[in-house]
Design a protein around this motif. Structure first.
Motif, PDB file in Angstrom:
ATOM      1  N   ASN A 139      49.072  33.542 -11.546  1.00  0.00           N
ATOM      2  CA  ASN A 139      48.001  33.793 -10.654  1.00  0.00           C
ATOM      3  C   ASN A 139      46.588  33.404 -11.273  1.00  0.00           C
ATOM      4  O   ASN A 139      45.712  33.066 -10.581  1.00  0.00           O
ATOM      5  N   LEU A 140      46.666  33.148 -12.658  1.00  0.00           N
ATOM      6  CA  LEU A 140      45.366  32.787 -13.308  1.00  0.00           C
ATOM      7  C   LEU A 140      45.446  31.416 -13.612  1.00  0.00           C
ATOM      8  O   LEU A 140      44.168  30.707 -13.871  1.00  0.00           O
ATOM      9  N   LEU A 141      46.649  30.710 -13.676  1.00  0.00           N
ATOM     10  CA  LEU A 141      46.718  29.378 -14.264  1.00  0.00           C
ATOM     11  C   LEU A 141      45.982  28.309 -13.060  1.00  0.00           C
ATOM     12  O   LEU A 141      45.567  27.321 -13.371  1.00  0.00           O
ATOM     13  N   GLY A 142      46.159  28.686 -11.710  1.00  0.00           N
ATOM     14  CA  GLY A 142      45.562  27.786 -10.728  1.00  0.00           C
ATOM     15  C   GLY A 142      43.928  27.750 -10.732  1.00  0.00           C
ATOM     16  O   GLY A 142      43.588  26.471 -10.720  1.00  0.00           O
ATOM     17  N   LYS A 143      43.298  28.668 -11.294  1.00  0.00           N
ATOM     18  CA  LYS A 143      41.880  28.745 -11.541  1.00  0.00           C
ATOM     19  C   LYS A 143      41.475  27.830 -12.863  1.00  0.00           C
ATOM     20  O   LYS A 143      40.634  27.026 -12.770  1.00  0.00           O
ATOM     21  N   VAL A 144      42.579  27.822 -13.879  1.00  0.00           N
ATOM     22  CA  VAL A 144      42.127  26.949 -15.119  1.00  0.00           C
ATOM     23  C   VAL A 144      42.360  25.604 -14.706  1.00  0.00           C
ATOM     24  O   VAL A 144      41.749  24.816 -15.202  1.00  0.00           O
ATOM     25  N   ARG A 145      43.635  25.297 -13.857  1.00  0.00           N
ATOM     26  CA  ARG A 145      43.826  23.738 -13.713  1.00  0.00           C
ATOM     27  C   ARG A 145      42.620  23.258 -12.748  1.00  0.00           C
ATOM     28  O   ARG A 145      42.124  22.269 -12.971  1.00  0.00           O
ATOM     29  N   HIS A 146      42.084  24.233 -11.556  1.00  0.00           N
ATOM     30  CA  HIS A 146      41.109  23.712 -10.801  1.00  0.00           C
ATOM     31  C   HIS A 146      39.878  23.481 -11.604  1.00  0.00           C
ATOM     32  O   HIS A 146      39.170  22.272 -11.613  1.00  0.00           O
ATOM     33  N   ASN A 147      39.414  24.258 -12.619  1.00  0.00           N
ATOM     34  CA  ASN A 147      38.317  23.934 -13.489  1.00  0.00           C
ATOM     35  C   ASN A 147      38.498  22.711 -14.306  1.00  0.00           C
ATOM     36  O   ASN A 147      37.500  21.970 -14.527  1.00  0.00           O
ATOM     37  N   CYS A 148      39.654  22.464 -14.959  1.00  0.00           N
ATOM     38  CA  CYS A 148      39.805  21.184 -15.664  1.00  0.00           C
ATOM     39  C   CYS A 148      39.520  19.991 -14.658  1.00  0.00           C
ATOM     40  O   CYS A 148      39.140  19.058 -15.367  1.00  0.00           O
TER      41      CYS A 148
END
Length: 267
Positions: free
Chosen positions: A45-54
Motif C-alpha cells: 500500500n505504500l510502495l505505489g507512492k514511492v514508485r510514483h515519486n521516483c
C-alpha cells in the motif's frame, strides 16, 4: 565537460525495504541520478507512492514489487519478475530489516528467529540469486545495510547486533569472492537514523532523544549511499564519532567495553 560519475541512467537499482524510512530515501536519491528504480517491500500500500515519486524525480519508469524477505520462495519469484519485467539488476541495496531492543535473558526467541530470517537469511537469499547473474555479466554492485551495531554491541541490542555482525561477516567474505568476478560489495554501517525503525525497536520512545547528537538524517545517509554506487568501496561508516568508537572497540577492547557500557549505553 566532465561526465557525472553518479549518473545512473540505464542502471536498474533494486532496493529492499523500500516502502519507507532509509529505503524510501535511497530510492529517491537513486531516481535523482536517473536510475531505473525498483522498490520492494511487504507494505504494498505504500510502495505505489514511492514508485510514483521516483518516476517524477527521474522522468523514467519505476517499479514496485511486494516482497517478504523472510520467504525464500517469494524472493525467488520477485527476482525472476524483476528480470522478466524490468531487466538485469545492476545494483542491489539490501536495506530490509528490523530491530528490537531488549535484554537477552528476556528476549522472545520467536522474535529473534524472525529477526535472523529477515536481517540475515533473507539478505543472503536475495544476494545469492542476484549475485549469480551479476557474476555471469562480470559487473554489478551489492550494498548491504548493516549498522554500527555490527561494530560495537551495546546493552539491549544482543540479538540485533548479532544479526548485523552476521551481515558484516558475510559481506566481508562475499566481497573477496566477488571481486575477481567484477562485482563490488559494500557494507554501510550507519548509527541511529531518524526513521520509523525505532517505532518497533524502541518501545519506550526515548532512545532517539538520548542520542540526539548522533542521530542521522535519512536523506543525507541515502545521498551518501547512492554516491558510492559503482565505486569499489569496502565500507561506509557514519557518524564519525561512532566510527571512531567502533575502531576503539576493535583496537582496545577494554576501552571499547567502557564506551559501550557508558557513553553509548542509551537504550
Amino acid at each position: 565537460m566532465g561526465t557525472n560519475r553518479n549518473d545512473l541512467t540505464g542502471k536498474v537499482v533494486v532496493i529492499t525495504g523500500g516502502s519507507g524510512g532509509l529505503g524510501e530515501q535511497i530510492a529517491y536519491a537513486a531516481a535523482r541520478q536517473n536510475a531505473t528504480v525498483v522498490v520492494c517491500a511487504r507494505r504494498i500500500n505504500l510502495l505505489g507512492k514511492v514508485r510514483h515519486n521516483c518516476e517524477d524525480l527521474s522522468g523514467a519508469p519505476a517499479f514496485a514489487f511486494q516482497l517478504d524477505v523472510a520467504n525464500p520462495e517469494n524472493i525467488k519469484e520477485v527476482v525472476e519478475r524483476i528480470h522478466d519485467e524490468v531487466g538485469a539488476i545492476d545494483v542491489l541495496v539490501n536495506n530490509a530489516g528490523f530491530g528490537h531492543f531488549e535484554e537477552a535473558l528476556t528476549f522472545d526467541m520467536d522474535l529473534a528467529e524472525k529477526m535472523f530470517r529477515v536481517n540475515v537469511l533473507g539478505l543472503m537469499y536475495m544476494t545469492q540469486l542476484v549475485a549469480i547473474e551479476m557474476a555471469d555479466r562480470g559487473a554489478g554492485h551489492i550494498i548491504n545495510i548493516a549498522s554500527q551495531a555490527a561494530k560495537m554491541a551495546t546493552q539491549k541490542s544482543s540479538i540485533y547486533s548479532a544479526t548485523k555482525f552476521a551481515v558484516l561477516g558475510y559481506s566481508n567474505a562475499l566481497r573477496l569472492e566477488l571481486k575477481p568476478l567484477g562485482v563490488y560489495v559494500t557494507t554501510v554501517n550507519p548509527g541511529p537514523i531518524e526513521t520509523n525503525f525505532f517505532d518497533i525497536a524502541d518501545e519506550t520512545g526515548e532512545y532517539l532523544k538520548k542520542v540526539d547528537l548522533l542521530v542521522l538524517d535519512p536523506t543525507i545517509v541515502a545521498k551518501r549511499i547512492v554516491g558510492i554506487i559503482n565505486v569499489p568501496r569496502r565500507e561506509l561508516n557514519m557518524p564519525k564519532l561512532m566510527e571512531f568508537a567502533g575502531k576503539m572497540y576493535t583496537l582496545f577492547p577494554h576501552v571499547g567495553d567502557y564506551l559501550a557500557g557508558t557513553l553509548f549505553n542509551n537504550k
